[in-house]
Design an enzyme around this catalytic site. Structure first.
Site, short mmCIF file in Angstrom:
data_model
loop_
_atom_site.label_atom_id
_atom_site.label_comp_id
_atom_site.label_asym_id
_atom_site.label_seq_id
_atom_site.Cartn_x
_atom_site.Cartn_y
_atom_site.Cartn_z
N ASP A 47 25.27 -1.10 2.53
CA ASP A 47 24.44 -1.85 1.47
C ASP A 47 26.05 -2.73 1.33
OD1 ASP A 47 21.96 -1.80 1.12
OD2 ASP A 47 22.40 -0.90 0.16
N ASP A 190 13.31 -0.21 2.75
CA ASP A 190 14.47 0.06 1.77
C ASP A 190 14.40 -0.62 0.52
OD1 ASP A 190 17.11 -0.21 1.23
OD2 ASP A 190 17.93 -1.91 2.39
C1 DX5 Z 1 18.90 -3.33 -2.33
C2 DX5 Z 1 19.74 -2.63 -1.27
C3 DX5 Z 1 19.07 -0.87 -1.15
C4 DX5 Z 1 18.98 -0.02 -2.33
C5 DX5 Z 1 18.22 1.10 -1.92
O1 DX5 Z 1 19.49 -4.73 -2.42
O2 DX5 Z 1 19.51 -3.37 0.03
O3 DX5 Z 1 19.83 -0.34 0.15
O4 DX5 Z 1 20.03 0.26 -2.09
O5 DX5 Z 1 18.75 1.57 -3.69
P1 DX5 Z 1 17.31 2.76 -3.75
O6 DX5 Z 1 16.89 3.62 -2.72
O7 DX5 Z 1 18.10 3.55 -5.34
O8 DX5 Z 1 16.36 1.63 -4.77
ZN ZN Z 2 19.36 -1.79 1.95
#
Ligand code: DX5
Ligand code: ZN
Length: 233
Positions: A47, A190
């Site tokens: 990310d 995601d």
């Molecule tokens: C949000 C990101 C995600 C996030 C996913 O801005 O794109 O990829 O980090 O994390 P979890 O699975 O903890 O929601």
């Molecule tokens: Zn992401």
């Protein structure tokens, strides 16, 4: 534009998880990544946030490059002016690069530029061209871009942090998205994925499901990764 050969490999493994590295224990990152490999994980999700497109600042291309791994690098760019940074992420070994439709005035140009780039890990592999949509972005934005992307990342939270709650209306969006793209693009979901909802997200037609804090929760990454993968079978 020719389709990346990697798309067929990802389609053959669908549905599968892509594990977000952000919440891993970076002090023991090598063994954390081995844990993922032993659980059969193929994709590592980065990310990339610039503190401008979204509030948090996370990592840039040098971190993606520095992380030597056999896992495929799935790079989610949440940055402004992505066009000027593509080269650096390609050189860093990105296998999938996903750019937000909202992050640039010229998303068509960015996807076209990406289509001309060569995978730095293996020139025959190709780079999967992804487009990401925030929860507030209409799916119609995809229509004029047909043929210029191979993956759509449907963000199920607003960009910025791991550990947020899954936005329920994403489910309808994913169903509609599958009807729109049919088999011309992979669908990635995601944000906010947990052991409890991963099975139903896969049944909506997702090929890749990103999971960050549900795997790297500071406690049992191996057990978590196995449970998430198991829920997809
Ligand atoms: C949000 C990101 C995600 C996030 C996913 O801005 O794109 O990829 O980090 O994390 P979890 O699975 O903890 O929601
Ligand atoms: Zn992401």
């Amino acid at each position: 534009m020719a389709r990346s050969p990697l798309v067929d490999r990802l389609r053959a493994s669908a549905p599968q998880i892509s594990v977000g590295v952000l919440t891993a224990d970076w002090l023991t990152l090598g063994s954390q990544l081995e844990i993922l490999e032993s659980a059969g994980v193929e994709l590592l999700h980065f990310d990339v946030m610039d503190g401008m497109f979204c509030p948090m600042l996370t990592m840039g291309a040098p971190v993606v490059a520095g992380l030597k791994t056999r896992l495929l690098k799935d790079v989610h760019l949440m940055i402004e002016d992505p066009l000027s940074k593509l080269d650096a992420f390609v050189a860093a070994g990105a296998d999938i690069i996903t750019v937000h439709a909202e992050s640039t005035r010229h998303i068509h140009r960015v996807l076209q530029a990406l289509g001309k780039m060569t995978n730095a890990n293996d020139s025959n592999r190709g780079i999967v061209r992804g487009i990401a949509l925030n929860p507030g972005t209409p799916l119609e934005v995809l229509e004029p871009l047909a043929g210029e992307f191979e993956l759509v990342l449907m963000l199920a939270v607003n960009p910025g942090w791991g550990g947020q709650k899954f936005i329920a209306s994403t489910c309808d969006r994913v169903k509609r998205l599958r009807e729109i793209v049919r088999d011309t693009a992979l669908i990635c979901v995601d944000g906010g994925v947990t052991r409890d909802n991963i099975g139903s997200i896969a049944r909506l037609g997702a090929d890749i499901i990103v999971t960050g804090s549900a795997v790297f929760d500071g406690k049992a990454p191996l057990e978590n990764a196995r449970a998430m993968t198991g829920a997809l079978r």
